[in-house]
Design an enzyme around this catalytic site. Sequence first.
Site, PDB file in Angstrom:
ATOM      1  N   CYS A  94      -0.557 -43.202 -54.936  1.00 27.81           N
ATOM      2  CA  CYS A  94      -0.492 -43.414 -56.389  1.00 27.81           C
ATOM      3  C   CYS A  94       0.252 -42.247 -57.054  1.00 27.81           C
ATOM      4  O   CYS A  94      -0.264 -41.132 -57.099  1.00 27.81           O
ATOM      5  CB  CYS A  94      -1.921 -43.543 -56.928  1.00 27.81           C
ATOM      6  SG  CYS A  94      -2.083 -43.418 -58.706  1.00 27.81           S
ATOM      7  N   CYS A 145      -1.588 -40.419 -59.794  1.00 26.34           N
ATOM      8  CA  CYS A 145      -2.684 -39.631 -59.214  1.00 26.34           C
ATOM      9  C   CYS A 145      -2.165 -38.298 -58.694  1.00 26.34           C
ATOM     10  O   CYS A 145      -2.767 -37.245 -58.922  1.00 26.34           O
ATOM     11  CB  CYS A 145      -3.348 -40.383 -58.059  1.00 26.34           C
ATOM     12  SG  CYS A 145      -4.142 -41.923 -58.513  1.00 26.34           S
TER      13      CYS A 145
END
Length: 148
Positions: free
Chosen positions: A68, A71
């Site tokens: 991600c 993230c």
Amino acid sequence: MDMLKATCSHCGTANRVPAGKLWDKPICGKCKQPVISYKPVTVSEQNFDKFVLNTDLPVIVDFWASWCAPCVQFSPVFEQAATGWEPRVRFVKIDADATPALSQRLGIRSIPSLLLFYKGKEIERRAGAMPAQMFDQWLENQVSQLGV
């Protein structure tokens, strides 16, 4: 003096620490390491309750995944916040891919997801990464509402 339950960042042992001594870098009764590490602790399904639900301190949980991009971009912000906010708030990282049952139990639908727990209860949740200043302001708002 009020005693607070704080889980050791190193060995996961619950320690009772006088509230006024939390900033004095208390040492774990079991492993003799500092209870507070001033960096996020990586937590699994097996020790989630110990680190997040079984403590008297506010805990901010970052559900993330290595694939991600937001993230990964948010990770340094989260790490930097831990150095400034701990021990007032504890910081925990959970790999959503490695903890599917926990992610399902907590209803994680997107990542990154930030969950704030206090005394075993979820207080607030926010999906998405934030710039450092916005994250710090969000934390300040949340924690001041808790009165800690």
